[in-house]
Motif scaffolding. Structure first.
Motif, PDB file in Angstrom:
ATOM      1  N   LYS A 129      -7.222  -3.170   5.346  1.00 20.16           N
ATOM      2  CA  LYS A 129      -7.142  -1.737   5.106  1.00 20.16           C
ATOM      3  C   LYS A 129      -5.853  -1.169   5.686  1.00 20.16           C
ATOM      4  O   LYS A 129      -5.462  -1.514   6.801  1.00 20.16           O
ATOM      5  CB  LYS A 129      -8.342  -1.012   5.715  1.00 20.16           C
ATOM      6  CG  LYS A 129      -9.658  -1.317   5.001  1.00 20.16           C
ATOM      7  CD  LYS A 129     -10.799  -0.522   5.594  1.00 20.16           C
ATOM      8  CE  LYS A 129     -12.096  -0.812   4.829  1.00 20.16           C
ATOM      9  NZ  LYS A 129     -12.063  -0.258   3.452  1.00 20.16           N
TER      10      LYS A 129
ATOM     11  N   ALA B 177       0.831  -1.208   0.000  1.00 19.31           N
ATOM     12  CA  ALA B 177       0.000   0.000   0.000  1.00 19.31           C
ATOM     13  C   ALA B 177       0.863   1.256   0.000  1.00 19.31           C
ATOM     14  O   ALA B 177       0.609   2.204  -0.758  1.00 19.31           O
ATOM     15  CB  ALA B 177      -0.922  -0.014   1.213  1.00 19.31           C
TER      16      ALA B 177
ATOM     17  N   THR C  12      -9.274   2.622  -3.052  1.00 22.67           N
ATOM     18  CA  THR C  12      -8.504   3.626  -2.318  1.00 22.67           C
ATOM     19  C   THR C  12      -9.341   4.882  -2.160  1.00 22.67           C
ATOM     20  O   THR C  12     -10.096   5.272  -3.062  1.00 22.67           O
ATOM     21  CB  THR C  12      -7.167   3.955  -3.015  1.00 22.67           C
ATOM     22  OG1 THR C  12      -6.401   4.810  -2.165  1.00 22.67           O
ATOM     23  CG2 THR C  12      -7.378   4.640  -4.356  1.00 22.67           C
TER      24      THR C  12
ATOM     25  N   VAL D 114      -5.992   2.583   1.766  1.00 25.82           N
ATOM     26  CA  VAL D 114      -5.827   1.610   0.688  1.00 25.82           C
ATOM     27  C   VAL D 114      -6.417   0.285   1.157  1.00 25.82           C
ATOM     28  O   VAL D 114      -6.066  -0.216   2.229  1.00 25.82           O
ATOM     29  CB  VAL D 114      -4.347   1.431   0.315  1.00 25.82           C
ATOM     30  CG1 VAL D 114      -4.194   0.370  -0.772  1.00 25.82           C
ATOM     31  CG2 VAL D 114      -3.762   2.760  -0.149  1.00 25.82           C
TER      32      VAL D 114
END
Length: 299
Positions: free
Chosen positions: A179, A138, A209, A198
């Motif tokens: 997440k 991420a 996102t 993300v």
């Protein structure tokens, strides 16, 4: 009757997440550990924890910043979504534009620094995932899009869990998604309201996102203060008294408050937040209280 609800469990200790794309308020882990400074305010019943403001901010803007070009089509499609698909304009409101491709739905507003991207297809079957690896992926995606590490603050990795409730019987939790919350900060000081979330599916694929990260202007910021912690405590006492508070523990911490410019960029102003914990009495409960304290910020 069958109902469903969401719960989020954190993958980090002592971290609480308040919602799917919400971020919990600052905790002690958000600031460097410093010497505890506790002093009562003059003529009040407040007791201040000023450890988080013991060292005044001295840093300036990072040399590398997110730019407005990050919100252009090429950067969003290729760097953030990693797709070469063609997008079609489907709608919009004011400066926001809605686009769609065979795989993605995209809402983008470069003048507010906001972006939402959703994969149309659902996640595949759940497979074992390593939270640390998902977090690195991420962060790498956001950095490839244009957010430099110098603008990144606390990072939280959480799991979204889904539970069914039928006839008041709650079923076993099921994993819904992973997440990664990335909070914006400069020199260790959080920027109010700016974050990126993300989401990876249970199969580990990038699914969504949600970003609020407007570019910073190159000048016009008020990032420092000449006030001492004792002077800030006195100002905090005055604000709390005006707000109807008279006594209790108060934790002080720095934050930057953004001001939007007509260019779509923002400037930052240093403030202090004074936080009082919730109190539970015999017949009532008082919610946590946070007030803003002006510190006469300077460039």
């Amino acid at each position: 009757m069958k109902t469903s609800f969401l719960r989020l469990l954190t993958a980090l200790p002592l971290t609480a997440v308040l919602g799917c794309d919400a971020v919990p308020p600052p905790t002690a882990v958000d600031v460097p550990q410093q010497r505890q400074l506790v002093a009562p305010a003059v003529s009040t019943g407040f007791t201040f924890d000023s450890s988080a403001i013991a060292t005044p901010p001295t840093g300036g803007l990072p040399s590398v910043l997110l730019t407005r070009t990050a919100f252009e089509d090429a950067a969003v499609h290729r760097a953030l979504l990693e797709t070469s698909e063609s997008f079609t304009l489907t709608g919009g409101l004011a400066s926001r534009r809605d686009h769609e491709s065979p795989t993605w739905k995209l809402e983008r507003d470069p003048f507010s620094g906001s972006l939402l991207a959703l994969r149309k297809t659902e996640s595949g079957p759940a497979t074992p995932q390593e939270p640390a690896l998902l977090q690195r992926r991420a962060l790498a995606r956001l950095q490839a899009w244009g957010i430099p590490s110098a603008e990144m603050g606390p990072v939280r990795q959480v799991q979204a869990l889904f539970q069914n409730e039928e006839n008041r019987v709650v079923g076993a939790p099921e994993l819904l998604s992973h997440k990664t919350f990335v909070l914006r900060a400069l020199n260790g000081i959080r920027v109010e309201g700016h974050r990126a979330v993300v989401t990876h599916g249970v199969d580990g694929a990038f699914q969504r996102t949600l970003i609020k990260w407007p570019p910073l202007a190159r000048q016009g910021h008020l990032l420092r203060t000449r006030l001492t912690p004792a002077e800030i405590e006195q100002r905090a006492s005055e604000v709390l008294l005006r707000e109807g508070e008279t006594a209790g523990p108060v934790r002080l911490f720095w934050r930057y408050v953004p001001t939007e410019l007509s260019t779509g960029e923002v400037t930052l102003t240093l403030q202090v937040s004074a936080a009082m914990p919730s109190l539970t009495g015999a017949s009532s409960t008082e919610e946590p209280r946070v007030v803003d304290v002006d510190v006469s910020a300077v460039p």
